[in-house]
Scaffold this motif. Structure first.
Motif, PDB file in Angstrom:
ATOM      1  N   GLU A  36      -8.061-107.821  71.153  1.00 28.22           N
ATOM      2  CA  GLU A  36      -8.744-107.792  72.441  1.00 28.22           C
ATOM      3  C   GLU A  36      -8.407-109.042  73.251  1.00 28.22           C
ATOM      4  O   GLU A  36      -8.236-108.983  74.465  1.00 28.22           O
ATOM      5  N   LEU A  37      -8.296-110.187  72.583  1.00 25.23           N
ATOM      6  CA  LEU A  37      -7.889-111.424  73.242  1.00 25.23           C
ATOM      7  C   LEU A  37      -6.496-111.269  73.844  1.00 25.23           C
ATOM      8  O   LEU A  37      -6.251-111.694  74.985  1.00 25.23           O
ATOM      9  N   LEU A  38      -5.598-110.654  73.114  1.00 26.18           N
ATOM     10  CA  LEU A  38      -4.243-110.420  73.608  1.00 26.18           C
ATOM     11  C   LEU A  38      -4.265-109.550  74.866  1.00 26.18           C
ATOM     12  O   LEU A  38      -3.628-109.877  75.866  1.00 26.18           O
ATOM     13  N   LYS A  39      -5.025-108.472  74.835  1.00 25.44           N
ATOM     14  CA  LYS A  39      -5.093-107.568  75.984  1.00 25.44           C
ATOM     15  C   LYS A  39      -5.683-108.258  77.211  1.00 25.44           C
ATOM     16  O   LYS A  39      -5.118-108.186  78.304  1.00 25.44           O
ATOM     17  N   SER A  40      -6.813-108.915  77.020  1.00 29.05           N
ATOM     18  CA  SER A  40      -7.479-109.523  78.170  1.00 29.05           C
ATOM     19  C   SER A  40      -6.734-110.763  78.666  1.00 29.05           C
ATOM     20  O   SER A  40      -6.692-111.014  79.872  1.00 29.05           O
ATOM     21  N   GLY A  41      -6.147-111.519  77.771  1.00 33.82           N
ATOM     22  CA  GLY A  41      -5.426-112.720  78.174  1.00 33.82           C
ATOM     23  C   GLY A  41      -4.157-112.438  78.943  1.00 33.82           C
ATOM     24  O   GLY A  41      -3.754-113.220  79.800  1.00 33.82           O
ATOM     25  N   THR A  42      -3.514-111.326  78.655  1.00 34.75           N
ATOM     26  CA  THR A  42      -2.282-110.990  79.364  1.00 34.75           C
ATOM     27  C   THR A  42      -2.536-110.136  80.600  1.00 34.75           C
ATOM     28  O   THR A  42      -1.666-110.035  81.465  1.00 34.75           O
ATOM     29  N   SER A  43      -3.708-109.544  80.721  1.00 36.03           N
ATOM     30  CA  SER A  43      -3.995-108.711  81.897  1.00 36.03           C
ATOM     31  C   SER A  43      -4.226-109.552  83.149  1.00 36.03           C
ATOM     32  O   SER A  43      -4.111-109.041  84.257  1.00 36.03           O
ATOM     33  N   ILE A  44      -4.516-110.833  82.979  1.00 36.69           N
ATOM     34  CA  ILE A  44      -4.725-111.704  84.133  1.00 36.69           C
ATOM     35  C   ILE A  44      -3.475-111.713  85.011  1.00 36.69           C
ATOM     36  O   ILE A  44      -3.554-111.564  86.229  1.00 36.69           O
ATOM     37  N   GLY A  45      -2.324-111.874  84.398  1.00 36.05           N
ATOM     38  CA  GLY A  45      -1.069-111.879  85.143  1.00 36.05           C
ATOM     39  C   GLY A  45      -0.824-110.564  85.861  1.00 36.05           C
ATOM     40  O   GLY A  45      -0.325-110.545  86.989  1.00 36.05           O
ATOM     41  N   ALA A  46      -1.166-109.454  85.225  1.00 37.32           N
ATOM     42  CA  ALA A  46      -0.998-108.146  85.858  1.00 37.32           C
ATOM     43  C   ALA A  46      -1.904-108.015  87.074  1.00 37.32           C
ATOM     44  O   ALA A  46      -1.487-107.483  88.114  1.00 37.32           O
ATOM     45  N   ASN A  47      -3.110-108.531  86.968  1.00 32.62           N
ATOM     46  CA  ASN A  47      -4.032-108.473  88.103  1.00 32.62           C
ATOM     47  C   ASN A  47      -3.554-109.354  89.257  1.00 32.62           C
ATOM     48  O   ASN A  47      -3.664-108.965  90.421  1.00 32.62           O
ATOM     49  N   VAL A  48      -3.026-110.517  88.940  1.00 32.14           N
ATOM     50  CA  VAL A  48      -2.482-111.408  89.980  1.00 32.14           C
ATOM     51  C   VAL A  48      -1.307-110.730  90.668  1.00 32.14           C
ATOM     52  O   VAL A  48      -1.185-110.754  91.894  1.00 32.14           O
ATOM     53  N   ARG A  49      -0.441-110.128  89.887  1.00 33.64           N
ATOM     54  CA  ARG A  49       0.733-109.441  90.441  1.00 33.64           C
ATOM     55  C   ARG A  49       0.308-108.279  91.340  1.00 33.64           C
ATOM     56  O   ARG A  49       0.886-108.069  92.405  1.00 33.64           O
ATOM     57  N   GLU A  50      -0.697-107.527  90.924  1.00 37.47           N
ATOM     58  CA  GLU A  50      -1.181-106.408  91.726  1.00 37.47           C
ATOM     59  C   GLU A  50      -1.743-106.906  93.054  1.00 37.47           C
ATOM     60  O   GLU A  50      -1.481-106.322  94.104  1.00 37.47           O
ATOM     61  N   ALA A  51      -2.488-107.984  93.025  1.00 37.68           N
ATOM     62  CA  ALA A  51      -3.063-108.536  94.249  1.00 37.68           C
ATOM     63  C   ALA A  51      -1.984-109.094  95.166  1.00 37.68           C
ATOM     64  O   ALA A  51      -2.113-109.063  96.395  1.00 37.68           O
ATOM     65  N   GLU A  52      -0.909-109.591  94.586  1.00 34.11           N
ATOM     66  CA  GLU A  52       0.186-110.156  95.376  1.00 34.11           C
ATOM     67  C   GLU A  52       0.804-109.116  96.302  1.00 34.11           C
ATOM     68  O   GLU A  52       1.251-109.433  97.402  1.00 34.11           O
ATOM     69  N   PHE A  53       0.822-107.877  95.863  1.00 30.46           N
ATOM     70  CA  PHE A  53       1.414-106.812  96.653  1.00 30.46           C
ATOM     71  C   PHE A  53       0.357-105.910  97.281  1.00 30.46           C
ATOM     72  O   PHE A  53       0.573-104.717  97.451  1.00 30.46           O
ATOM     73  N   ALA A  54      -0.755-106.499  97.679  1.00 31.16           N
ATOM     74  CA  ALA A  54      -1.812-105.749  98.357  1.00 31.16           C
ATOM     75  C   ALA A  54      -1.303-105.270  99.711  1.00 31.16           C
ATOM     76  O   ALA A  54      -0.442-105.902 100.327  1.00 31.16           O
ATOM     77  N   GLN A  55      -1.849-104.167 100.172  1.00 31.50           N
ATOM     78  CA  GLN A  55      -1.372-103.572 101.416  1.00 31.50           C
ATOM     79  C   GLN A  55      -1.973-104.225 102.655  1.00 31.50           C
ATOM     80  O   GLN A  55      -1.418-104.114 103.738  1.00 31.50           O
ATOM     81  N   SER A  56      -3.114-104.879 102.506  1.00 34.25           N
ATOM     82  CA  SER A  56      -3.761-105.524 103.646  1.00 34.25           C
ATOM     83  C   SER A  56      -4.586-106.713 103.148  1.00 34.25           C
ATOM     84  O   SER A  56      -4.776-106.896 101.952  1.00 34.25           O
ATOM     85  N   ARG A  57      -5.071-107.520 104.082  1.00 39.05           N
ATOM     86  CA  ARG A  57      -5.885-108.678 103.716  1.00 39.05           C
ATOM     87  C   ARG A  57      -7.171-108.243 102.994  1.00 39.05           C
ATOM     88  O   ARG A  57      -7.513-108.814 101.961  1.00 39.05           O
ATOM     89  N   PRO A  58      -7.899-107.219 103.500  1.00 42.64           N
ATOM     90  CA  PRO A  58      -9.086-106.766 102.755  1.00 42.64           C
ATOM     91  C   PRO A  58      -8.743-106.241 101.356  1.00 42.64           C
ATOM     92  O   PRO A  58      -9.503-106.437 100.409  1.00 42.64           O
ATOM     93  N   ASP A  59      -7.605-105.575 101.226  1.00 50.44           N
ATOM     94  CA  ASP A  59      -7.170-105.081  99.919  1.00 50.44           C
ATOM     95  C   ASP A  59      -6.899-106.251  98.979  1.00 50.44           C
ATOM     96  O   ASP A  59      -7.289-106.237  97.812  1.00 50.44           O
ATOM     97  N   PHE A  60      -6.239-107.299  99.484  1.00 50.95           N
ATOM     98  CA  PHE A  60      -5.980-108.501  98.697  1.00 50.95           C
ATOM     99  C   PHE A  60      -7.289-109.137  98.231  1.00 50.95           C
ATOM    100  O   PHE A  60      -7.448-109.490  97.067  1.00 50.95           O
ATOM    101  N   THR A  61      -8.230-109.276  99.152  1.00 52.79           N
ATOM    102  CA  THR A  61      -9.532-109.875  98.831  1.00 52.79           C
ATOM    103  C   THR A  61     -10.255-109.042  97.778  1.00 52.79           C
ATOM    104  O   THR A  61     -10.814-109.570  96.830  1.00 52.79           O
TER     105      THR A  61
END
Length: 66
Positions: A36-61
């Motif tokens: 579980e530590l492995l899953k949650s610890g590596t998902s942070i990067g995936a979430n950052v990457r997803e937010a990086e390619f948000a379609q709009s400012r509200p989507d990014f927020t």
């Protein structure tokens, strides 16, 4: 190119988590919590990457608030 400190730190954190998980698995002390530590610890990067390619400012927020 501007350095993205959040990307750098989340990547470094994920590498540390993977190395720690490998150490636990190698010593045969791998339990459910270590996976579980492995899953949650590596998902942070995936979430950052997803937010990086948000379609709009509200989507990014929205992707960064939770």
């Amino acid at each position: 190119m501007n350095p993205n400190i959040i990307k750098e730190k989340s990547f470094s954190f994920a590498v540390d988590i993977v190395n720690h998980y490998k150490e636990l698995a190698y010593n045969k002390k791998e339990f459910v919590m270590s996976r579980e530590l492995l899953k949650s610890g590596t998902s942070i990067g995936a979430n950052v990457r997803e937010a990086e390619f948000a379609q709009s400012r509200p989507d990014f927020t929205n992707k960064n608030v939770d």
